[in-house]
Design a protein around this motif. Structure first.
Motif, short mmCIF file in Angstrom:
data_model
loop_
_atom_site.label_atom_id
_atom_site.label_comp_id
_atom_site.label_asym_id
_atom_site.label_seq_id
_atom_site.Cartn_x
_atom_site.Cartn_y
_atom_site.Cartn_z
N THR A 69 0.84 -1.20 0.00
CA THR A 69 0.00 0.00 0.00
C THR A 69 0.87 1.25 0.00
O THR A 69 0.65 2.17 -0.80
CB THR A 69 -0.94 -0.01 1.23
N GLU A 70 1.88 1.27 0.85
CA GLU A 70 2.74 2.44 0.93
C GLU A 70 3.65 2.57 -0.30
O GLU A 70 3.98 3.68 -0.70
CB GLU A 70 3.54 2.45 2.22
N HIS A 71 4.04 1.46 -0.88
CA HIS A 71 4.78 1.51 -2.14
C HIS A 71 3.94 2.25 -3.17
O HIS A 71 4.43 3.16 -3.85
CB HIS A 71 5.10 0.09 -2.63
N ASP A 72 2.67 1.87 -3.29
CA ASP A 72 1.80 2.49 -4.28
C ASP A 72 1.50 3.95 -3.95
O ASP A 72 1.51 4.80 -4.84
CB ASP A 72 0.50 1.71 -4.43
N ARG A 73 1.24 4.25 -2.69
CA ARG A 73 0.99 5.65 -2.32
C ARG A 73 2.20 6.51 -2.65
O ARG A 73 2.08 7.61 -3.18
CB ARG A 73 0.63 5.76 -0.84
N GLY A 74 3.39 6.01 -2.32
CA GLY A 74 4.61 6.76 -2.61
C GLY A 74 4.87 6.92 -4.09
O GLY A 74 5.46 7.91 -4.52
N ARG A 75 4.42 5.97 -4.87
CA ARG A 75 4.65 6.00 -6.31
C ARG A 75 3.64 6.89 -7.04
O ARG A 75 4.00 7.64 -7.95
CB ARG A 75 4.55 4.58 -6.87
N GLU A 80 2.47 17.71 -0.27
CA GLU A 80 3.36 18.39 0.66
C GLU A 80 3.16 17.81 2.05
O GLU A 80 2.14 17.21 2.33
CB GLU A 80 3.05 19.90 0.68
N GLY A 81 4.13 18.03 2.91
CA GLY A 81 3.99 17.64 4.30
C GLY A 81 4.86 16.45 4.67
O GLY A 81 5.59 15.91 3.84
N PRO A 82 4.77 16.05 5.93
CA PRO A 82 5.67 15.02 6.46
C PRO A 82 5.53 13.66 5.79
O PRO A 82 6.53 12.96 5.59
CB PRO A 82 5.34 14.95 7.95
N ILE A 83 4.33 13.27 5.43
CA ILE A 83 4.15 11.95 4.79
C ILE A 83 4.89 11.93 3.46
O ILE A 83 5.62 10.99 3.15
CB ILE A 83 2.66 11.62 4.59
N PHE A 84 4.74 12.98 2.68
CA PHE A 84 5.35 13.02 1.37
C PHE A 84 6.87 13.17 1.46
O PHE A 84 7.60 12.67 0.61
CB PHE A 84 4.70 14.11 0.51
N ALA A 85 7.35 13.83 2.51
CA ALA A 85 8.80 13.90 2.73
C ALA A 85 9.35 12.50 3.00
O ALA A 85 10.42 12.13 2.50
CB ALA A 85 9.12 14.84 3.89
N LEU A 86 8.62 11.71 3.75
CA LEU A 86 9.05 10.33 4.01
C LEU A 86 8.98 9.48 2.75
O LEU A 86 9.86 8.64 2.52
CB LEU A 86 8.20 9.72 5.14
N TYR A 87 7.98 9.70 1.91
CA TYR A 87 7.92 8.98 0.62
C TYR A 87 9.15 9.32 -0.22
O TYR A 87 9.71 8.45 -0.88
CB TYR A 87 6.65 9.33 -0.16
N GLU A 88 9.56 10.57 -0.19
CA GLU A 88 10.74 11.00 -0.94
C GLU A 88 12.01 10.35 -0.37
O GLU A 88 12.92 10.00 -1.12
CB GLU A 88 10.87 12.53 -0.96
N THR A 89 12.07 10.18 0.93
CA THR A 89 13.21 9.51 1.55
C THR A 89 13.31 8.07 1.05
O THR A 89 14.39 7.61 0.68
CB THR A 89 13.07 9.54 3.09
N VAL A 90 12.19 7.37 1.04
CA VAL A 90 12.18 5.98 0.54
C VAL A 90 12.59 5.95 -0.92
O VAL A 90 13.41 5.12 -1.33
CB VAL A 90 10.79 5.33 0.74
N LYS A 91 12.06 6.88 -1.70
CA LYS A 91 12.39 6.93 -3.12
C LYS A 91 13.89 7.14 -3.32
O LYS A 91 14.52 6.49 -4.16
CB LYS A 91 11.60 8.07 -3.80
N GLU A 108 19.10 -0.88 4.86
CA GLU A 108 18.23 -0.07 4.00
C GLU A 108 16.83 -0.67 3.93
O GLU A 108 15.83 0.05 3.99
CB GLU A 108 18.82 0.05 2.60
N LEU A 109 16.77 -1.98 3.78
CA LEU A 109 15.47 -2.66 3.71
C LEU A 109 14.69 -2.44 5.00
O LEU A 109 13.49 -2.14 4.98
CB LEU A 109 15.67 -4.15 3.43
N ALA A 110 15.35 -2.57 6.14
CA ALA A 110 14.69 -2.34 7.43
C ALA A 110 14.23 -0.89 7.55
O ALA A 110 13.12 -0.63 8.05
CB ALA A 110 15.63 -2.70 8.57
N LEU A 111 15.04 0.05 7.08
CA LEU A 111 14.68 1.45 7.12
C LEU A 111 13.45 1.73 6.25
O LEU A 111 12.51 2.40 6.68
CB LEU A 111 15.87 2.32 6.68
N VAL A 112 13.44 1.20 5.03
CA VAL A 112 12.32 1.39 4.12
C VAL A 112 11.04 0.81 4.74
O VAL A 112 9.99 1.45 4.74
CB VAL A 112 12.60 0.76 2.74
N ARG A 113 11.13 -0.40 5.26
CA ARG A 113 9.94 -1.03 5.87
C ARG A 113 9.46 -0.23 7.07
O ARG A 113 8.26 -0.05 7.27
CB ARG A 113 10.25 -2.47 6.26
#
Length: 141
Positions: A69-75, A80-91, A108-113
């Motif tokens: 779900t979060e993979h798709d939301r990030g993609r 704007e905001g904290p959620i999207f900043a975290l999506y950018e970090t994962v990207k 890295e895998l643990a951090l992404v999860r």
């Protein structure tokens, strides 16, 4: 359906779907919207999911469902905001590994999860506040 434990989580043609029970003993399906990140009613998929698992339909664990779900939301989502900043970090983590032509390291895998679990809760809490009946931040807590 006998043997089905709800809630149940699926990948339906690479889209997260969850099946939940209703107060009257029925089943309700919700599919992730790639436009809003919220949940769209998907009751028309219930029979296909339950009777055609295989190929483009597969069962998911709760952790895999949250991650997908979060993979798709990030993609698919931008904002704007904290959620999207975290999506950018994962990207950035994913793109760095891709540029180096390697798999993610264990760290890295643990951090992404971990980030995806956090963004799932944050996004679902926002959906709850907005009245989305399928939002459930407790899945990743």
């Amino acid at each position: 359906m006998p043997g089905l434990v709800l809630p149940a989580y699926f990948s339906y043609y690479k889209s997260p779907v969850k099946l939940v029970d209703t107060p009257d003993g029925g089943i309700k399906a919700w599919r992730l919207s790639h436009d809003t990140g919220g949940w769209e009613p998907a009751d028309d998929l219930i029979e296909e999911i339950l009777f055609a698992v295989g190929g483009e339909i597969s069962s998911l664990t709760v952790d895999s469902f949250v991650d997908w779900t979060e993979h798709d939301r990030g993609r698919y989502l931008r904002g704007e905001g904290p959620i999207f900043a975290l999506y950018e970090t994962v990207k950035a983590i994913m793109e760095n590994a891709k540029a180096e032509r390697r798999q993610l390291t264990t760290k890295e895998l643990a951090l992404v999860r971990g980030i995806r679990r956090k963004t799932f809760v944050m996004f679902e809490e926002e959906l709850q506040r907005a009245g989305d009946p399928a939002a459930d931040p407790s899945l990743a807590q």
